[in-house]
Design an enzyme around this catalytic site. Structure first.
Site, mmCIF file in Angstrom:
data_model
loop_
_atom_site.group_PDB
_atom_site.id
_atom_site.type_symbol
_atom_site.label_atom_id
_atom_site.label_comp_id
_atom_site.label_asym_id
_atom_site.label_seq_id
_atom_site.Cartn_x
_atom_site.Cartn_y
_atom_site.Cartn_z
ATOM 1 N N ARG A 53 0.846 -1.218 0.034
ATOM 2 C CA ARG A 53 0.004 0.124 -0.146
ATOM 3 C C ARG A 53 1.019 1.235 -0.036
ATOM 4 N NH1 ARG A 53 -3.011 -2.974 4.147
ATOM 5 N NH2 ARG A 53 -4.607 -4.263 2.804
ATOM 6 N N LYS A 101 6.992 22.804 -15.199
ATOM 7 C CA LYS A 101 6.416 21.508 -14.590
ATOM 8 C C LYS A 101 6.194 21.856 -13.028
ATOM 9 C CE LYS A 101 5.063 17.039 -15.008
ATOM 10 N NZ LYS A 101 5.186 15.706 -15.597
ATOM 11 N N GLU A 121 -4.553 17.058 -11.321
ATOM 12 C CA GLU A 121 -5.380 17.365 -12.549
ATOM 13 C C GLU A 121 -6.702 17.667 -12.513
ATOM 14 O OE1 GLU A 121 -3.337 15.774 -16.048
ATOM 15 O OE2 GLU A 121 -5.247 15.773 -17.177
ATOM 16 N N HIS A 161 -1.132 10.442 -28.171
ATOM 17 C CA HIS A 161 -1.430 9.051 -27.680
ATOM 18 C C HIS A 161 -2.525 8.227 -28.711
ATOM 19 C CE1 HIS A 161 -1.251 10.374 -23.101
ATOM 20 N NE2 HIS A 161 -0.196 10.228 -23.768
HETATM 21 P P1 NAD Z 1 11.950 5.113 -22.376
HETATM 22 O O1 NAD Z 1 11.721 4.769 -20.969
HETATM 23 O O2 NAD Z 1 11.408 3.678 -23.327
HETATM 24 O O3 NAD Z 1 13.439 5.199 -23.015
HETATM 25 C C1 NAD Z 1 13.803 5.295 -24.038
HETATM 26 C C2 NAD Z 1 14.865 4.325 -24.650
HETATM 27 O O4 NAD Z 1 16.205 4.967 -24.252
HETATM 28 C C3 NAD Z 1 14.803 2.967 -23.811
HETATM 29 O O5 NAD Z 1 15.241 1.800 -24.920
HETATM 30 C C4 NAD Z 1 15.782 3.007 -22.676
HETATM 31 O O6 NAD Z 1 15.992 1.617 -22.191
HETATM 32 C C5 NAD Z 1 16.910 3.728 -23.220
HETATM 33 N N1 NAD Z 1 17.683 4.468 -22.409
HETATM 34 C C6 NAD Z 1 17.261 4.970 -21.216
HETATM 35 N N2 NAD Z 1 18.340 5.756 -20.773
HETATM 36 C C7 NAD Z 1 19.227 5.504 -21.657
HETATM 37 C C8 NAD Z 1 20.588 6.078 -21.490
HETATM 38 N N3 NAD Z 1 21.081 6.954 -20.788
HETATM 39 N N4 NAD Z 1 21.586 5.588 -22.316
HETATM 40 C C9 NAD Z 1 21.128 4.635 -23.464
HETATM 41 N N5 NAD Z 1 19.795 4.418 -23.387
HETATM 42 C C10 NAD Z 1 18.902 4.707 -22.285
HETATM 43 O O7 NAD Z 1 11.200 6.110 -22.993
HETATM 44 P P2 NAD Z 1 11.082 7.705 -22.456
HETATM 45 O O8 NAD Z 1 11.061 8.693 -23.622
HETATM 46 O O9 NAD Z 1 11.994 8.059 -21.438
HETATM 47 O O10 NAD Z 1 9.833 7.810 -21.811
HETATM 48 C C11 NAD Z 1 8.431 7.588 -22.444
HETATM 49 C C12 NAD Z 1 7.555 6.995 -21.456
HETATM 50 O O11 NAD Z 1 7.140 8.266 -20.203
HETATM 51 C C13 NAD Z 1 6.363 6.674 -22.074
HETATM 52 O O12 NAD Z 1 5.664 5.610 -21.614
HETATM 53 C C14 NAD Z 1 5.278 7.814 -21.484
HETATM 54 O O13 NAD Z 1 3.893 7.591 -21.456
HETATM 55 C C15 NAD Z 1 6.021 8.455 -20.351
HETATM 56 N N6 NAD Z 1 5.854 9.572 -19.851
HETATM 57 C C16 NAD Z 1 5.005 9.910 -18.547
HETATM 58 C C17 NAD Z 1 5.014 10.873 -18.175
HETATM 59 C C18 NAD Z 1 4.550 11.319 -16.821
HETATM 60 O O14 NAD Z 1 4.142 12.351 -16.304
HETATM 61 N N7 NAD Z 1 4.809 10.176 -15.757
HETATM 62 C C19 NAD Z 1 5.361 12.388 -18.831
HETATM 63 C C20 NAD Z 1 5.692 11.894 -20.230
HETATM 64 C C21 NAD Z 1 6.026 10.918 -20.374
HETATM 65 N N1 GLY Z 2 3.188 14.669 -18.469
HETATM 66 C C1 GLY Z 2 1.949 15.359 -18.230
HETATM 67 C C2 GLY Z 2 1.906 15.538 -16.808
HETATM 68 O O1 GLY Z 2 2.707 15.150 -16.095
HETATM 69 O O2 GLY Z 2 0.859 15.908 -16.168
#
Ligand code: NAD
Ligand code: GLY
Length: 364
Positions: free
Chosen positions: A125, A231, A241, A256
């Site tokens: 939890r 942010k 939100e 999306h």
């Molecule tokens: P990801 O986590 O898939 O990373 C991208 C790629 O880079 C992966 O293959 C990873 O293994 C690799 N990688 C990571 N760090 C590395 C490094 N330093 N060197 C080499 N390779 C590395 O993608 P992302 O773009 O980081 O994140 C996308 C995700 O984030 C999506 O699922 C999206 O929905 C989410 N997201 C969440 C929020 C939130 O507010 N929580 C906001 C924006 C996006």
């Molecule tokens: N990436 C959108 C949010 O954090 O609200």
């Protein structure tokens, strides 16, 4: 900047407040972890790509704080942001008899961060967690603000929780091993902060786009810090939100739909957001909110950062069907983040006919 060269941005959320540390050589520095709980167990959650690059250094520094430092390596990719992979984290925690004081460390990009945060929200939890983002996208967006989730085959990030980390440690040096395509994807989330909140920042990005793509340290530090500041302000005003925070989703409704319509992992999240911003800017123009010149500026900076500006040919009906599942939709009505004026965003319900016009102009 502090005398140590570390930038600090505070997320102000009463008892859930925390700092984002931004700088070089932070990952292995004991000072980055000062003040965090020294529980008996720590669990590093990472993936098969990031583990060989950075896990040994994190294990070493955490070993000075926690008697037992465990590691779980998830399969890499958006396609694995699901229940099955989430369960690997719970399996690892239970197999090592980790108690409710165990601190989880999310080492990786947004996929690892979102899944680790959700696991931390659920395990016993709720256990504490720390974000150690290693992609540009994660450093400027996903590690900050406490949105955690996994995908459902019918919709992106549909199963999740708001759950804040104890700290975000953004080591800019980790970006040097990122593939170029991932840098571009991260820049999409950097760009979005300009049109929605800071027109001067968009101007700064137009001047420094090449430096950012070349991973110039000063430019990166400034971009990550300004993104986190914006942010932080939005999340501080609207953590869950109820309204304002939705502006952080500029370009995401179209984006999306692209991601889930093509199948997760075909386009990177940032690529879909980049193209989605071009579409949402055009929607704003058609609503009479911004002029052609500003729409063109948004399109040009997206393009210059190496991001796609034309969506895939899913068909307007399919786009609309997918967008009705968006979390911002209400009673089946799709609501879009629009640019109301340079540097200011709002939400609008838009007639399907206008959305179809945008899709006809920017996809296929
Ligand atoms: P990801 O986590 O898939 O990373 C991208 C790629 O880079 C992966 O293959 C990873 O293994 C690799 N990688 C990571 N760090 C590395 C490094 N330093 N060197 C080499 N390779 C590395 O993608 P992302 O773009 O980081 O994140 C996308 C995700 O984030 C999506 O699922 C999206 O929905 C989410 N997201 C969440 C929020 C939130 O507010 N929580 C906001 C924006 C996006
Ligand atoms: N990436 C959108 C949010 O954090 O609200």
């Amino acid at each position: 900047m502090t005398s140590s060269g570390i930038e600090r941005v505070r997320i102000d959320l009463a008892e859930r407040s925390y700092d984002i540390l931004i700088g070089s050589e932070l990952l292995a520095a004991p000072a980055s972890y000062e003040g965090l709980p020294r529980s008996a167990d720590a669990m590093i959650v990472t993936n098969t790509t990031v583990a060989p690059l950075y896990a040994p250094r994190l294990q070493a520094v955490l070993g000075t704080r926690h008697p037992q430092v465990h590691l779980v390596e998830l399969p890499d990719g958006e396609v694995h942001k699901d229940w099955q992979t989430l369960n690997l984290i719970f399996d690892a925690l239970l197999a090592r008899a980790c108690d409710r004081k165990t601190v989880l460390y999310a080492l990786g990009g947004g996929v690892v961060g979102d899944m680790t945060g959700f696991a931390a929200a659920c395990y016993m939890r709720g256990v504490p967690f720390v974000q150690v983002p290693t992609t540009l996208l994660a450093q400027v967006d996903s590690s900050v603000g406490g949105k955690t989730a996994i995908n459902h085959p019918l919709g992106k990030n549909m199963i999740g929780a708001f759950y804040q980390p104890l700290r975000v440690i953004a080591d800019l040096d980790t970006l040097r091993t990122l593939p170029r395509r991932e840098i571009a994807a991260g820049l999409a989330e950097v760009i979005k902060y300009g049109p929605i909140a800071d027109d001067d920042f968009l101007g700064w990005l137009e001047t420094h786009a090449d430096a950012l793509m070349a991973l110039d340290s000063g430019a990166l530090a400034r971009a990550v810090k300004r993104s986190c500041e914006i942010k932080a302000k939005v999340v501080g005003a609207d953590e869950r939100e109820a309204g304002l925070r939705a502006i952080l989703n500029f370009g995401h409704t179209f984006g999306h739909a692209i991601e889930s319509g093509l199948g997760y992992g075909q386009w990177l999240h940032g690529e879909a957001v980049g193209c989605g911003m071009v579409m949402a800017a055009d929607l704003s123009r058609r609503l009479g909110l911004i002029d052609e010149g500003y729409t063109r500026r948004i399109r040009r900076i997206v393009e210059r950062c190496g991001l796609p500006v034309r969506g895939p040919a899913l068909g307007a009906d399919r786009y609309l069907e997918l967008m009705r599942l968006d979390k911002k939709a209400e009673a089946g009505e799709i609501r879009f983040v629009v640019i109301e004026a340079p540097g200011r965003a709002g939400m609008r319900a838009v007639p399907d006919g206008m959305v179809r016009e945008v899709l006809a102009a920017h996809s296929g």
